[in-house]
Scaffold this motif. Structure first.
Motif, PDB file in Angstrom:
ATOM      1  N   GLY A 288       0.806  -1.208   0.000  1.00 35.93           N
ATOM      2  CA  GLY A 288       0.000   0.000   0.000  1.00 35.93           C
ATOM      3  C   GLY A 288       0.838   1.256   0.000  1.00 35.93           C
ATOM      4  O   GLY A 288       0.578   2.203  -0.756  1.00 35.93           O
ATOM      5  N   PHE A 289       1.867   1.292   0.835  1.00 37.79           N
ATOM      6  CA  PHE A 289       2.736   2.463   0.924  1.00 37.79           C
ATOM      7  C   PHE A 289       3.516   2.654  -0.385  1.00 37.79           C
ATOM      8  O   PHE A 289       3.625   3.769  -0.898  1.00 37.79           O
ATOM      9  N   GLY A 290       4.054   1.558  -0.930  1.00 37.49           N
ATOM     10  CA  GLY A 290       4.768   1.661  -2.191  1.00 37.49           C
ATOM     11  C   GLY A 290       3.857   2.055  -3.338  1.00 37.49           C
ATOM     12  O   GLY A 290       4.265   2.782  -4.250  1.00 37.49           O
ATOM     13  N   SER A 291       2.595   1.606  -3.299  1.00 40.76           N
ATOM     14  CA  SER A 291       1.643   1.991  -4.335  1.00 40.76           C
ATOM     15  C   SER A 291       1.332   3.482  -4.269  1.00 40.76           C
ATOM     16  O   SER A 291       1.087   4.116  -5.298  1.00 40.76           O
ATOM     17  N   ALA A 292       1.335   4.052  -3.075  1.00 45.04           N
ATOM     18  CA  ALA A 292       1.130   5.498  -2.948  1.00 45.04           C
ATOM     19  C   ALA A 292       2.275   6.257  -3.614  1.00 45.04           C
ATOM     20  O   ALA A 292       2.053   7.261  -4.318  1.00 45.04           O
ATOM     21  N   LEU A 293       3.494   5.797  -3.417  1.00 46.04           N
ATOM     22  CA  LEU A 293       4.640   6.411  -4.094  1.00 46.04           C
ATOM     23  C   LEU A 293       4.528   6.266  -5.609  1.00 46.04           C
ATOM     24  O   LEU A 293       4.799   7.210  -6.368  1.00 46.04           O
ATOM     25  N   ALA A 294       4.117   5.085  -6.061  1.00 42.05           N
ATOM     26  CA  ALA A 294       3.967   4.860  -7.498  1.00 42.05           C
ATOM     27  C   ALA A 294       2.857   5.732  -8.080  1.00 42.05           C
ATOM     28  O   ALA A 294       2.963   6.215  -9.218  1.00 42.05           O
ATOM     29  N   THR A 295       1.787   5.941  -7.326  1.00 41.59           N
ATOM     30  CA  THR A 295       0.691   6.783  -7.806  1.00 41.59           C
ATOM     31  C   THR A 295       1.149   8.229  -7.951  1.00 41.59           C
ATOM     32  O   THR A 295       0.738   8.931  -8.890  1.00 41.59           O
ATOM     33  N   ILE A 296       1.979   8.682  -7.050  1.00 44.46           N
ATOM     34  CA  ILE A 296       2.530  10.042  -7.172  1.00 44.46           C
ATOM     35  C   ILE A 296       3.333  10.170  -8.464  1.00 44.46           C
ATOM     36  O   ILE A 296       3.204  11.166  -9.203  1.00 44.46           O
ATOM     37  N   MET A 297       4.153   9.170  -8.764  1.00 42.75           N
ATOM     38  CA  MET A 297       4.892   9.177 -10.025  1.00 42.75           C
ATOM     39  C   MET A 297       3.948   9.160 -11.218  1.00 42.75           C
ATOM     40  O   MET A 297       4.171   9.853 -12.222  1.00 42.75           O
ATOM     41  N   LEU A 298       2.880   8.362 -11.119  1.00 38.15           N
ATOM     42  CA  LEU A 298       1.915   8.254 -12.215  1.00 38.15           C
ATOM     43  C   LEU A 298       1.241   9.590 -12.492  1.00 38.15           C
ATOM     44  O   LEU A 298       1.086   9.993 -13.655  1.00 38.15           O
ATOM     45  N   VAL A 299       0.845  10.291 -11.443  1.00 35.28           N
ATOM     46  CA  VAL A 299       0.175  11.576 -11.617  1.00 35.28           C
ATOM     47  C   VAL A 299       1.111  12.592 -12.275  1.00 35.28           C
ATOM     48  O   VAL A 299       0.711  13.333 -13.185  1.00 35.28           O
ATOM     49  N   ILE A 300       2.356  12.631 -11.828  1.00 33.05           N
ATOM     50  CA  ILE A 300       3.322  13.567 -12.423  1.00 33.05           C
ATOM     51  C   ILE A 300       3.536  13.241 -13.894  1.00 33.05           C
ATOM     52  O   ILE A 300       3.590  14.140 -14.756  1.00 33.05           O
ATOM     53  N   SER A 301       3.647  11.957 -14.227  1.00 27.75           N
ATOM     54  CA  SER A 301       3.847  11.560 -15.618  1.00 27.75           C
ATOM     55  C   SER A 301       2.643  11.912 -16.476  1.00 27.75           C
ATOM     56  O   SER A 301       2.790  12.349 -17.624  1.00 27.75           O
ATOM     57  N   LEU A 302       1.431  11.727 -15.932  1.00 23.97           N
ATOM     58  CA  LEU A 302       0.224  11.987 -16.709  1.00 23.97           C
ATOM     59  C   LEU A 302       0.087  13.455 -17.087  1.00 23.97           C
ATOM     60  O   LEU A 302      -0.484  13.783 -18.136  1.00 23.97           O
TER      61      LEU A 302
END
Length: 318
Positions: A288-302
């Motif tokens: 869950g914690f790592g997915s939150a970090l990945a989601t932050i990267m995803l939003v910036i990329s989008l």
């Protein structure tokens, strides 16, 4: 009597029937055999299923898991929904996050300010069809086909403290990869070495597509080569510039292999991508914690991907 043959001729040759675009498409579809239709269907469905299964579903799952405390071990029924708690912990209770963001921004700045302009400069030189340009293109593009992990091993031969080429030339004993004060700069040089060739190829392709009459008109008006490039050629390559911007941002975000090979993204080489890997597949196994970090990267990329797609679609409408 003399008019009879003309009347018969008119009756023998009927006027062409008006065809609509829909009827034309229908006839073209009827020309396809059953095998052709199966092949076309597979050519559409297989890539679509791959994109949905390997890109969209994992992305949606990552966003959903970012609101949970799942450790990846227990059953899915035991997953607890914690809302935005993981994001709050990332920002306020996770010390490596701020250095990782700073290093990612530094990575972006180094690629955008140094490596990208240098790649564009090399593209302008090679566009002049100088002698041996094919050899230079191959030599400069060669690092692009290498993985960042392999590039890390290559530059280890240069940065090694005891047997490295750089220390031998400078007469020093600097640990370029181990010293937290200098290792990020050493890694940026290695990453920029690879990035330059990629940008050179993109701009070289863009320069080949510029209408030569634009340069000739600027030369007739007395414009210098530098003014012609920045006032005429560079604005014409606007789609290439957007692509380069998006590629540079994505490269700065996805940077992972190089720092992971060196020290797993620790001791001055923290990056968001390395933190994601550490939490998802590392010893902590905090999905869950790592997915939150990945989601932050995803939003910036989008954000930048949306900018690119918007620009491309606007160009297509013109």
């Amino acid at each position: 009597m003399s008019d009879l043959p003309l009347i018969q001729a008119d009756r023998a040759v009927p006027p062409p029937a008006a065809t609509t675009s829909t009827g034309g498409r229908g006839r073209r579809l009827r020309l396809l055999s059953r095998t052709d239709r199966v092949v076309v269907t597979l050519m559409v469905l297989v890539p679509l299923l791959l994109v949905v299964g390997l890109v969209w579903l994992p992305s949606v799952a990552t966003v959903l898991l970012s609101g949970t405390n799942w450790d990846g071990i227990g059953p899915l029924s035991e997953i607890d929904w914690v809302g935005l708690k993981n994001y709050d912990d990332v920002v306020n209770n996770y010390p490596p996050f701020v250095p990782a963001v700073q290093n990612n921004l530094l990575w972006l700045g180094a690629l955008f300010v140094v490596a990208t302009p240098f790649g564009m400069f090399l593209a302008v030189l090679l566009d002049k069809e100088m002698r041996g340009s094919r050899f230079y293109q191959t030599a400069l593009y060669l690092p692009v086909v290498l993985s960042l992990a392999l590039i890390g091993f290559v530059w280890q031969l240069i940065y090694s403290r005891d047997q490295g080429l750089l220390n031998a030339a400078l007469g020093t004993q600097t640990d370029w990869y181990g010293d937290a004060d200098v290792n990020i700069w050493a890694v940026l040089v290695a990453a920029g070495w690879r990035h330059v060739g990629y940008i050179m190829l993109l701009y070289l392709a863009g320069l080949k597509g510029v209408d030569p009459s634009l340069r000739e008109a600027a030369a007739v008006d007395g414009s210098s080569e530098v003014n012609t490039f920045f006032r005429v050629v560079f604005p014409v390559m606007r789609p290439i510039n957007i692509i380069v911007l998006v590629v540079t941002v994505i490269e700065s975000l996805r940077a992972f292999d190089l720092v992971w090979v060196i020290n797993k993204g620790r001791n001055g080489l923290e990056l968001i991508s390395a933190l994601v890997t550490t939490n998802v597949v590392g010893e902590a196994s905090r999905i869950g914690f790592g997915s939150a970090l990945a989601t932050i990267m995803l939003v910036i990329s989008l954000v930048f991907i949306t900018l690119y797609l918007t620009t491309v679609m606007r160009e297509d409408r013109r």
